[in-house]
Write a protein that holds these residues in place. Sequence first.
Motif, PDB file in Angstrom:
ATOM      1  N   VAL A  11       9.434  -5.634 -11.723  1.00  0.00           N
ATOM      2  CA  VAL A  11       8.511  -4.980 -12.654  1.00  0.00           C
ATOM      3  C   VAL A  11       8.033  -3.653 -12.056  1.00  0.00           C
ATOM      4  O   VAL A  11       7.950  -2.641 -12.750  1.00  0.00           O
ATOM      5  N   GLN A  12       7.751  -3.647 -10.766  1.00  0.00           N
ATOM      6  CA  GLN A  12       7.297  -2.416 -10.107  1.00  0.00           C
ATOM      7  C   GLN A  12       8.367  -1.328 -10.130  1.00  0.00           C
ATOM      8  O   GLN A  12       8.090  -0.179 -10.468  1.00  0.00           O
ATOM      9  N   THR A  13       9.583  -1.689  -9.756  1.00  0.00           N
ATOM     10  CA  THR A  13      10.644  -0.681  -9.666  1.00  0.00           C
ATOM     11  C   THR A  13      11.161  -0.285 -11.047  1.00  0.00           C
ATOM     12  O   THR A  13      11.709   0.805 -11.198  1.00  0.00           O
ATOM     13  N   GLY A  14      10.946  -1.122 -12.054  1.00  0.00           N
ATOM     14  CA  GLY A  14      11.380  -0.808 -13.419  1.00  0.00           C
ATOM     15  C   GLY A  14      10.455   0.155 -14.136  1.00  0.00           C
ATOM     16  O   GLY A  14      10.840   0.785 -15.111  1.00  0.00           O
ATOM     17  N   ALA A  15       9.220   0.274 -13.680  1.00  0.00           N
ATOM     18  CA  ALA A  15       8.247   1.173 -14.310  1.00  0.00           C
ATOM     19  C   ALA A  15       7.377   1.823 -13.235  1.00  0.00           C
ATOM     20  O   ALA A  15       6.158   1.657 -13.219  1.00  0.00           O
ATOM     21  N   PRO A  16       7.971   2.579 -12.317  1.00  0.00           N
ATOM     22  CA  PRO A  16       7.207   3.114 -11.183  1.00  0.00           C
ATOM     23  C   PRO A  16       6.057   4.043 -11.574  1.00  0.00           C
ATOM     24  O   PRO A  16       5.057   4.115 -10.869  1.00  0.00           O
ATOM     25  N   GLU A  17       6.177   4.709 -12.719  1.00  0.00           N
ATOM     26  CA  GLU A  17       5.114   5.624 -13.143  1.00  0.00           C
ATOM     27  C   GLU A  17       3.844   4.879 -13.546  1.00  0.00           C
ATOM     28  O   GLU A  17       2.780   5.484 -13.680  1.00  0.00           O
ATOM     29  N   TRP A  18       3.937   3.578 -13.726  1.00  0.00           N
ATOM     30  CA  TRP A  18       2.779   2.768 -14.114  1.00  0.00           C
ATOM     31  C   TRP A  18       2.137   2.070 -12.908  1.00  0.00           C
ATOM     32  O   TRP A  18       1.166   1.339 -13.064  1.00  0.00           O
ATOM     33  N   VAL A  19       2.678   2.270 -11.726  1.00  0.00           N
ATOM     34  CA  VAL A  19       2.198   1.565 -10.541  1.00  0.00           C
ATOM     35  C   VAL A  19       1.310   2.478  -9.703  1.00  0.00           C
ATOM     36  O   VAL A  19       1.673   3.616  -9.404  1.00  0.00           O
ATOM     37  N   SER A  20       0.132   1.958  -9.338  1.00  0.00           N
ATOM     38  CA  SER A  20      -0.764   2.654  -8.418  1.00  0.00           C
ATOM     39  C   SER A  20      -0.730   1.861  -7.114  1.00  0.00           C
ATOM     40  O   SER A  20      -1.410   0.843  -6.973  1.00  0.00           O
ATOM     41  N   LYS A  24       0.821  -1.211   0.000  1.00  0.00           N
ATOM     42  CA  LYS A  24       0.000   0.000   0.000  1.00  0.00           C
ATOM     43  C   LYS A  24       0.854   1.260   0.000  1.00  0.00           C
ATOM     44  O   LYS A  24       0.379   2.327  -0.360  1.00  0.00           O
ATOM     45  N   THR A  25       2.128   1.132   0.407  1.00  0.00           N
ATOM     46  CA  THR A  25       2.937   2.335   0.585  1.00  0.00           C
ATOM     47  C   THR A  25       4.344   2.288  -0.012  1.00  0.00           C
ATOM     48  O   THR A  25       4.936   3.335  -0.219  1.00  0.00           O
ATOM     49  N   VAL A  26       4.887   1.097  -0.275  1.00  0.00           N
ATOM     50  CA  VAL A  26       6.291   0.986  -0.682  1.00  0.00           C
ATOM     51  C   VAL A  26       6.419   0.301  -2.041  1.00  0.00           C
ATOM     52  O   VAL A  26       5.956  -0.828  -2.222  1.00  0.00           O
ATOM     53  N   LEU A  27       7.048   0.982  -2.974  1.00  0.00           N
ATOM     54  CA  LEU A  27       7.283   0.424  -4.304  1.00  0.00           C
ATOM     55  C   LEU A  27       8.273  -0.745  -4.215  1.00  0.00           C
ATOM     56  O   LEU A  27       9.261  -0.675  -3.487  1.00  0.00           O
ATOM     57  N   GLY A  28       7.988  -1.818  -4.927  1.00  0.00           N
ATOM     58  CA  GLY A  28       8.872  -2.979  -4.943  1.00  0.00           C
ATOM     59  C   GLY A  28       8.615  -3.975  -3.828  1.00  0.00           C
ATOM     60  O   GLY A  28       9.387  -4.900  -3.628  1.00  0.00           O
ATOM     61  N   GLU A  29       7.524  -3.810  -3.120  1.00  0.00           N
ATOM     62  CA  GLU A  29       7.136  -4.739  -2.068  1.00  0.00           C
ATOM     63  C   GLU A  29       5.821  -5.399  -2.452  1.00  0.00           C
ATOM     64  O   GLU A  29       5.180  -5.011  -3.423  1.00  0.00           O
ATOM     65  N   ALA A  30       5.399  -6.387  -1.672  1.00  0.00           N
ATOM     66  CA  ALA A  30       4.182  -7.128  -2.007  1.00  0.00           C
ATOM     67  C   ALA A  30       3.397  -7.457  -0.741  1.00  0.00           C
ATOM     68  O   ALA A  30       3.932  -7.464   0.354  1.00  0.00           O
TER      69      ALA A  30
END
Length: 186
Positions: free
Chosen positions: A157-166, A36-42
């Motif tokens: 995938v998340q950290t490679g394209a952060p602008e595409w992640v909500s 919910k808050t950190v890019l590259g986590e699950a």
Amino acid sequence: MKFRHPDLAIATSVDMTPQLANPGDVKFKEEILTSKTVLGEARSLYSHNCVVTSPNIVLDHYLEDIVAVFPAMKRVEVAPQTRIDLVNNTSVEEVQVNVGRFYFGHGFDAKATIAIWRDRASEKSLIGEFAFQAHFNRYDDIHHKAKLKSEAFYKAVQTGAPEWVSLGTTKTAMVYGRGKTDVGHD
């Protein structure tokens, strides 16, 4: 009908079998979502659902209509005469394309898809989703190296394209967020 919960035991305890001659297609999934808050986590969200096809049943009037088919809905503490309607007056169409497969080794592979949710009335695209899914019967069936590779790929995938992640959203939560109806749960 779908029941989601972050607790595996609670999600598996809900019987999604409908009270119909045709039992439908009951599935159980672990959905790995962004943090919910950190890019590259699950985080995990468990989904127990059933899809039925029956032209003779109307399930869009009152909660009691749905409870008659899906007794699990008795858990919902809402009056039986509560009207069921579209969330934020949005009818969604999902367009999904299978775009390939990923092979993580040790017999563990996953189907890759891209899905777009569109507002049926305006034909406007609402949200897109890149996903991959693997089928297995038990966690023990997955080789630990293959599991680690799939998790590392998901995070990359998340950290490679952060602008595409909500972060922290689902397609369903996005529809709730379109109007004044807040999502009352995680």
